[in-house]
Write a protein that holds these residues in place. Sequence first.
Motif, short mmCIF file in Angstrom:
data_model
loop_
_atom_site.label_atom_id
_atom_site.label_comp_id
_atom_site.label_asym_id
_atom_site.label_seq_id
_atom_site.Cartn_x
_atom_site.Cartn_y
_atom_site.Cartn_z
N GLU A 95 0.79 -1.32 -0.03
CA GLU A 95 -0.06 -0.07 0.15
C GLU A 95 0.70 1.32 -0.12
OE1 GLU A 95 0.28 -1.97 2.67
OE2 GLU A 95 0.18 -0.79 4.64
N CYS A 96 2.24 1.07 -0.14
CA CYS A 96 3.11 2.22 0.12
C CYS A 96 4.19 2.25 -0.84
CB CYS A 96 3.41 2.20 1.44
SG CYS A 96 4.21 3.80 1.85
N VAL A 97 4.46 3.31 -1.79
CA VAL A 97 5.42 3.50 -2.61
C VAL A 97 6.58 4.44 -2.17
CG1 VAL A 97 4.10 2.97 -4.72
CG2 VAL A 97 4.38 5.38 -3.97
N ASN B 158 10.28 11.04 9.03
CA ASN B 158 9.50 11.41 10.03
C ASN B 158 8.01 10.45 10.17
OD1 ASN B 158 8.33 12.64 7.63
ND2 ASN B 158 7.67 14.34 8.68
N MET B 159 7.80 9.76 9.01
CA MET B 159 6.91 8.93 9.02
C MET B 159 7.02 7.93 10.14
SD MET B 159 5.46 8.66 5.10
CE MET B 159 4.29 7.76 5.25
N ILE B 160 8.33 7.54 10.41
CA ILE B 160 8.52 6.40 11.37
C ILE B 160 9.26 7.25 12.58
CG2 ILE B 160 8.83 4.59 9.85
CD1 ILE B 160 11.72 4.81 10.00
N LYS C 184 -4.23 13.87 -7.66
CA LYS C 184 -4.85 13.48 -6.28
C LYS C 184 -3.64 12.54 -5.60
CE LYS C 184 -9.64 14.32 -6.13
NZ LYS C 184 -10.80 13.55 -5.98
N GLU C 185 -3.36 12.58 -4.41
CA GLU C 185 -2.46 11.61 -3.57
C GLU C 185 -2.98 11.29 -2.33
OE1 GLU C 185 1.07 13.46 -3.24
OE2 GLU C 185 1.42 13.37 -5.60
N GLY C 186 -2.69 10.03 -1.85
CA GLY C 186 -2.79 9.26 -0.68
C GLY C 186 -1.79 9.17 0.03
N CYS C 187 -1.81 9.00 1.46
CA CYS C 187 -0.41 8.94 2.27
C CYS C 187 -0.86 7.93 3.33
CB CYS C 187 -0.18 10.24 2.78
SG CYS C 187 1.04 10.31 3.87
N GLN D 165 7.05 12.48 -8.85
CA GLN D 165 5.93 12.86 -8.10
C GLN D 165 6.17 11.90 -6.41
OE1 GLN D 165 2.09 11.68 -9.85
NE2 GLN D 165 1.12 11.95 -7.72
N ILE D 166 6.58 10.85 -6.36
CA ILE D 166 6.85 10.12 -5.05
C ILE D 166 7.95 10.81 -4.26
CG2 ILE D 166 7.63 8.02 -3.97
CD1 ILE D 166 6.87 6.44 -6.43
N ILE D 167 9.07 11.44 -4.92
CA ILE D 167 10.10 11.99 -4.55
C ILE D 167 9.52 13.43 -3.89
CG2 ILE D 167 12.47 13.42 -4.87
CD1 ILE D 167 12.82 10.97 -6.78
N GLN D 168 8.72 14.32 -4.83
CA GLN D 168 8.19 15.37 -4.17
C GLN D 168 7.22 15.13 -3.10
OE1 GLN D 168 6.82 17.79 -7.92
NE2 GLN D 168 7.20 16.14 -8.65
N HIS D 169 6.38 14.18 -2.95
CA HIS D 169 5.58 14.18 -1.76
C HIS D 169 6.37 13.68 -0.55
CE1 HIS D 169 1.88 11.96 -0.13
NE2 HIS D 169 2.74 11.56 0.97
N GLU D 170 7.68 12.92 -0.75
CA GLU D 170 8.38 12.47 0.18
C GLU D 170 9.26 13.90 0.88
OE1 GLU D 170 7.45 10.07 1.61
OE2 GLU D 170 6.64 9.00 -0.03
N ASP E 17 8.17 16.87 0.65
CA ASP E 17 7.59 17.77 1.36
C ASP E 17 7.44 17.30 3.00
OD1 ASP E 17 6.75 19.54 -0.50
OD2 ASP E 17 4.63 18.66 -0.86
N HIS E 18 7.14 15.83 3.08
CA HIS E 18 7.37 15.36 4.28
C HIS E 18 8.25 15.90 5.31
CE1 HIS E 18 3.86 12.61 4.91
NE2 HIS E 18 4.13 11.94 3.66
N CYS E 19 9.53 15.96 4.59
CA CYS E 19 10.78 16.31 5.14
C CYS E 19 10.59 17.81 5.67
CB CYS E 19 11.80 16.29 4.53
SG CYS E 19 12.30 14.64 4.05
#
Length: 136
Positions: free
Chosen positions: A40-42, A47-49, A82-85, A122-127, A129-131
Amino acid sequence: MIKPIMHDSNFLTQKSMTATKNDQAVLADLRDTLTAHQAECVGMAANMIGIHKRIIICQMGILPVILVNPTIVKKSGPFTTKEGCLSLSGERTTTRYQQIEVSYQDQNFNPQRQQFSGWIAQIIQHEIDHCDGVLI
Ligand SMILES: CSCC[C@H](NC=O)C(=O)O
């Protein structure tokens, strides 16, 4: 070690700090935790852990690739999607860029600069952003 996924938005909206070679264990924990959630995760950010360090992991084909201290140095081709997380429920609309150039350190802490496009970008941008404490 597989770590629990954080869902606390107060925690997730704090900015992460520069990672150093002392953070080697975080790289291994991210690999283990992404592997445990690969259905379910790419991608994940440290920080998510529960670790406020600028380390991300992205599934590139079958390979999980780690980027340490990633920074987007060029971007082009904005689009809305649209994205999920894993840390949030549901999907949200966000703006991403088709092409990005990223400076980062690889898993051995060697400096790299690389262009990415499409889904991986797209995945790199999402991650990244998390940072920065930015959630979709
Ligand atoms: C399109 S990027 C989506 C990234 C998301 N992981 C959370 O950081 C995930 O669903 O794996």
